[in-house]
Design an enzyme around this catalytic site. Structure first.
Site, PDB file in Angstrom:
ATOM      1  N   HIS A  75       0.811  -1.211   0.000  1.00 12.20           N
ATOM      2  CA  HIS A  75       0.000   0.000   0.000  1.00 12.20           C
ATOM      3  C   HIS A  75       0.851   1.270   0.000  1.00 12.20           C
ATOM      4  O   HIS A  75       2.054   1.228   0.248  1.00 12.20           O
ATOM      5  CB  HIS A  75      -0.925   0.012   1.228  1.00 12.20           C
ATOM      6  CG  HIS A  75      -0.181  -0.231   2.514  1.00 12.20           C
ATOM      7  ND1 HIS A  75      -0.119  -1.474   3.096  1.00 12.20           N
ATOM      8  CD2 HIS A  75       0.545   0.594   3.305  1.00 12.20           C
ATOM      9  CE1 HIS A  75       0.604  -1.399   4.204  1.00 12.20           C
ATOM     10  NE2 HIS A  75       1.014  -0.154   4.347  1.00 12.20           N
ATOM     11  N   ARG A  79      13.299  -5.611   3.642  1.00 16.00           N
ATOM     12  CA  ARG A  79      12.176  -6.324   4.253  1.00 16.00           C
ATOM     13  C   ARG A  79      10.929  -6.065   3.421  1.00 16.00           C
ATOM     14  O   ARG A  79      10.570  -4.900   3.160  1.00 16.00           O
ATOM     15  CB  ARG A  79      11.917  -5.873   5.690  1.00 16.00           C
ATOM     16  CG  ARG A  79      10.747  -6.643   6.296  1.00 16.00           C
ATOM     17  CD  ARG A  79      10.570  -6.384   7.749  1.00 16.00           C
ATOM     18  NE  ARG A  79      10.068  -5.044   8.008  1.00 16.00           N
ATOM     19  CZ  ARG A  79       9.503  -4.668   9.150  1.00 16.00           C
ATOM     20  NH1 ARG A  79       9.398  -5.537  10.136  1.00 16.00           N
ATOM     21  NH2 ARG A  79       9.070  -3.441   9.329  1.00 16.00           N
ATOM     22  N   LEU A  80      10.289  -7.126   2.982  1.00 15.27           N
ATOM     23  CA  LEU A  80       9.051  -7.018   2.213  1.00 15.27           C
ATOM     24  C   LEU A  80       7.901  -6.910   3.205  1.00 15.27           C
ATOM     25  O   LEU A  80       7.368  -7.900   3.692  1.00 15.27           O
ATOM     26  CB  LEU A  80       8.879  -8.223   1.295  1.00 15.27           C
ATOM     27  CG  LEU A  80      10.035  -8.495   0.318  1.00 15.27           C
ATOM     28  CD1 LEU A  80       9.695  -9.683  -0.585  1.00 15.27           C
ATOM     29  CD2 LEU A  80      10.364  -7.259  -0.516  1.00 15.27           C
ATOM     30  N   ASP A  81       7.528  -5.690   3.517  1.00 10.64           N
ATOM     31  CA  ASP A  81       6.509  -5.445   4.531  1.00 10.64           C
ATOM     32  C   ASP A  81       5.116  -5.694   3.968  1.00 10.64           C
ATOM     33  O   ASP A  81       4.793  -5.241   2.873  1.00 10.64           O
ATOM     34  CB  ASP A  81       6.611  -3.999   5.023  1.00 10.64           C
ATOM     35  CG  ASP A  81       5.560  -3.671   6.054  1.00 10.64           C
ATOM     36  OD1 ASP A  81       5.688  -4.147   7.195  1.00 10.64           O
ATOM     37  OD2 ASP A  81       4.585  -2.970   5.707  1.00 10.64           O
ATOM     38  N   GLU A 107       8.222 -10.413   5.896  1.00  9.63           N
ATOM     39  CA  GLU A 107       7.533 -10.120   7.152  1.00  9.63           C
ATOM     40  C   GLU A 107       6.110 -10.636   7.059  1.00  9.63           C
ATOM     41  O   GLU A 107       5.339 -10.202   6.211  1.00  9.63           O
ATOM     42  CB  GLU A 107       7.535  -8.600   7.401  1.00  9.63           C
ATOM     43  CG  GLU A 107       6.916  -8.174   8.723  1.00  9.63           C
ATOM     44  CD  GLU A 107       5.444  -7.795   8.613  1.00  9.63           C
ATOM     45  OE1 GLU A 107       4.793  -7.718   9.668  1.00  9.63           O
ATOM     46  OE2 GLU A 107       4.948  -7.606   7.490  1.00  9.63           O
ATOM     47  N   HIS A 135       8.623  -3.383  16.492  1.00  9.65           N
ATOM     48  CA  HIS A 135       7.829  -2.158  16.502  1.00  9.65           C
ATOM     49  C   HIS A 135       6.341  -2.479  16.578  1.00  9.65           C
ATOM     50  O   HIS A 135       5.536  -1.580  16.854  1.00  9.65           O
ATOM     51  CB  HIS A 135       8.116  -1.339  15.251  1.00  9.65           C
ATOM     52  CG  HIS A 135       7.807  -2.059  13.985  1.00  9.65           C
ATOM     53  ND1 HIS A 135       8.568  -3.123  13.534  1.00  9.65           N
ATOM     54  CD2 HIS A 135       6.809  -1.912  13.087  1.00  9.65           C
ATOM     55  CE1 HIS A 135       8.052  -3.580  12.413  1.00  9.65           C
ATOM     56  NE2 HIS A 135       6.990  -2.869  12.119  1.00  9.65           N
ATOM     57  N   ASP A 182      -5.497  -4.755  16.881  1.00  8.02           N
ATOM     58  CA  ASP A 182      -4.674  -5.847  16.387  1.00  8.02           C
ATOM     59  C   ASP A 182      -5.204  -7.163  16.921  1.00  8.02           C
ATOM     60  O   ASP A 182      -5.267  -7.391  18.133  1.00  8.02           O
ATOM     61  CB  ASP A 182      -3.220  -5.649  16.830  1.00  8.02           C
ATOM     62  CG  ASP A 182      -2.618  -4.393  16.233  1.00  8.02           C
ATOM     63  OD1 ASP A 182      -2.598  -4.304  15.004  1.00  8.02           O
ATOM     64  OD2 ASP A 182      -2.182  -3.518  16.995  1.00  8.02           O
ATOM     65  N   LEU A 183      -5.551  -8.038  16.004  1.00  8.63           N
ATOM     66  CA  LEU A 183      -6.180  -9.293  16.401  1.00  8.63           C
ATOM     67  C   LEU A 183      -5.184 -10.351  16.832  1.00  8.63           C
ATOM     68  O   LEU A 183      -5.559 -11.348  17.426  1.00  8.63           O
ATOM     69  CB  LEU A 183      -7.002  -9.840  15.219  1.00  8.63           C
ATOM     70  CG  LEU A 183      -8.135  -8.941  14.725  1.00  8.63           C
ATOM     71  CD1 LEU A 183      -8.782  -9.564  13.496  1.00  8.63           C
ATOM     72  CD2 LEU A 183      -9.165  -8.728  15.818  1.00  8.63           C
ATOM     73  N   TYR A 184      -3.919 -10.151  16.508  1.00 11.63           N
ATOM     74  CA  TYR A 184      -2.984 -11.258  16.649  1.00 11.63           C
ATOM     75  C   TYR A 184      -1.807 -10.948  17.567  1.00 11.63           C
ATOM     76  O   TYR A 184      -0.816 -11.647  17.546  1.00 11.63           O
ATOM     77  CB  TYR A 184      -2.446 -11.669  15.274  1.00 11.63           C
ATOM     78  CG  TYR A 184      -1.848 -10.540  14.452  1.00 11.63           C
ATOM     79  CD1 TYR A 184      -0.581 -10.036  14.722  1.00 11.63           C
ATOM     80  CD2 TYR A 184      -2.547  -9.987  13.394  1.00 11.63           C
ATOM     81  CE1 TYR A 184      -0.031  -9.020  13.977  1.00 11.63           C
ATOM     82  CE2 TYR A 184      -2.009  -8.969  12.624  1.00 11.63           C
ATOM     83  CZ  TYR A 184      -0.750  -8.485  12.920  1.00 11.63           C
ATOM     84  OH  TYR A 184      -0.215  -7.467  12.179  1.00 11.63           O
TER      85      TYR A 184
END
Length: 485
Positions: A92, A195-197, A237, A294, A347-349
């Protein structure tokens, strides 16, 4: 003479502005009080702007350094002395980015119109409730946002994370060219790792979860090839079922071990390392070993697959429940205020908490956890708050209402001097310098048989053999039969 760092010496992960003010300040810390502890640094998003809707993970311009933290010259100078990792935010861009604003202004006549993903692209029309129900979401809000164009019309766009983070169509040439432009800029600055975020969300297909699909893995391979062509390593990631990490690991250079933090906490809380040892026996060797990041402390990474209950977790549901409650108890309830419905980013996780607070600010147990992180195969990555044994920033949380901010403290130079003088931080730095210089870690690894409350390993190289034992009950660490830490 400074010892040569071993191949998997520790790396620091930090926001430039929240630790040292700017990129040059990070370099000064690495060269100064942190010298010898780190071979590399992951600079969290330093793009324009660093303070958007998601702390830099919503770039307006992904190819420009925010001048408040430095310049590409600052990055290039740092990269002459350390391995530098940067984020390619794959999924995004910001709702304030020039390409998106141009689309809003000119509609389908905009040259960037095809860059952005709408439900129409995936479903051929408005998504049905059944379609939406299948979509895997990191947060319980809708995956779509209605936006208004200059001509007064409205459309629905895909927004996996927040309504300020607009998903791009990575399969369209415009989306792909956008990503390649980022990689080219990284290469010019001397960045060595990417890092492929949020890449697990990048490919969407009707009738699926739109998360980590077979086509996603193929896209990751394609993007990895592009990075390798530019002499950059790739870190993927992704939070999810632990078997997904094992699937991805052979296709990229590095994966995160997000299962490690909850398993270490569970082992220390219960004095039982059986689940942790089981994971050590199967985890990928090309891992970035984390305890804190983070983001929060992942829970989904040790649970069953929500879409396929036959894929059981590393911990049973009742033990995960006890683990989460123990984190809240050890933090004096401050993590509860930063997690789930108590905070705006639902955040669900994960549980939003510093690792030091999750262990009740117990120095010995904290360092025992850090030793486990450092003694396993992979590269230890140390988050800046964890480096300074930071506690939950409840004041920042109260100001922003963003749960993750509880573990994103802003340190002043005076704060850093004060924190570096603490014994727990000095002991951690000594551990990291030893991990960076001990030649045994370039050799072979063996998990030793031990009692359930013990985690013991041996590393052997042609020049050195090291045996490490961590007692989860006493929180004592023994290095070889003679040396205790």
């Amino acid at each position: 003479m400074v010892p040569r760092p071993n191949a998997t010496a520790p790396v620091l992960i930090t926001y430039a502005d929240r630790l040292a003010g700017n990129i040059d300040g990070v370099a000064a810390l690495l060269d100064g009080p942190l010298a010898g502890a780190f071979a590399g640094v992951h600079l969290l998003p330093f793009f324009v702007p660093i303070d958007g809707a998601d702390a830099g993970f919503d770039p307006i311009d992904h190819t420009e350094v925010d001048p408040r933290v430095g310049s590409w010259e600052s990055i290039a100078a740092l990269a002459t002395r350390y391995d530098v990792m940067a984020d390619a935010i794959v999924n995004h861009v910001s709702a304030q980015s020039t390409p998106f604003l141009d689309w809003l202004a000119h509609g389908d006549s905009s040259p960037t119109a095809a860059m952005f993903l709408t439900p129409q692209h995936v479903f051929g029309g408005p998504p049905l409730p059944a379609d939406i129900a299948m979509i895997y979401r990191p947060r319980p809000t809708s995956p779509f946002t209605h936006v208004e164009f200059t001509d007064g019309t409205h459309r629905m766009v895909w927004t996996t994370f927040t309504d300020q983070q607009i998903d791009i169509d990575v399969e369209h040439q415009l989306g792909w060219s956008y990503l390649i432009e980022i990689l080219d800029r990284f290469q010019t600055a001397g960045i060595t790792s990417v890092r492929l975020d949020a890449v697990g969300y990048a490919i969407k297909r009707a009738g699926t979860s739109c998360f980590m699909l077979p086509d996603t893995l193929e896209f990751i391979r394609r993007l990895t090839t592009a990075c390798h062509e530019r002499s950059m390593r790739v870190l993927v990631e992704m939070h999810g079922h632990h078997l997904d990490q094992l699937t991805i690991a052979p296709h990229v250079d590095l994966v995160y071990d997000f299962a490690l933090p909850p398993l270490i906490l569970d082992a220390i809380y219960t004095g039982d390392a059986v689940a942790l040892r089981r994971w050590i026996e199967m985890r990928p060797a090309n891992a970035i070993n984390v305890l804190d990041t983070h983001d929060g402390i992942g829970v989904i990474d040790v649970g069953a697959d929500a879409s396929d209950p036959s894929r059981t977790g590393l911990l049973p549901p009742e033990r995960i429940h006890d683990l989460v409650e123990a984190m809240h108890d050890h933090s004096g309830g401050s993590s509860r205020m930063a997690t789930g419905a108590a905070a705006s980013n639902l955040d669900l996780y994960q549980v939003n908490c510093t690792f030091y607070d999750a262990l009740g600010r117990d120095d010995d147990r904290y360092l025992a956890g850090r030793m486990i992180q450092c003694m396993l195969p992979g590269t230890p990555q140390i988050y800046y708050v964890g480096l300074l044994a930071g506690v939950n920033d409840s004041e920042l949380l109260a100001r922003t209402g963003v749960g993750r901010d509880v573990n994103r403290h802003h340190y002043t130079p005076a704060d850093i001097d004060q924190e570096l003088a603490r014994p727990v931080v000095q002991r951690l730095l000594a551990l990291l310098r030893w991990r960076a210089s001990e030649p045994a870690f370039d050799g072979s690894f063996e998990l030793l048989a031990s009692a359930p409350h013990i985690v013991a390993v041996r590393w052997s190289s042609p020049t050195s053999v090291v045996t490490i034992e961590v007692d989860l009950v006493s929180a004592s660490v023994t290095i070889d039969p003679q040396t205790e830490q």
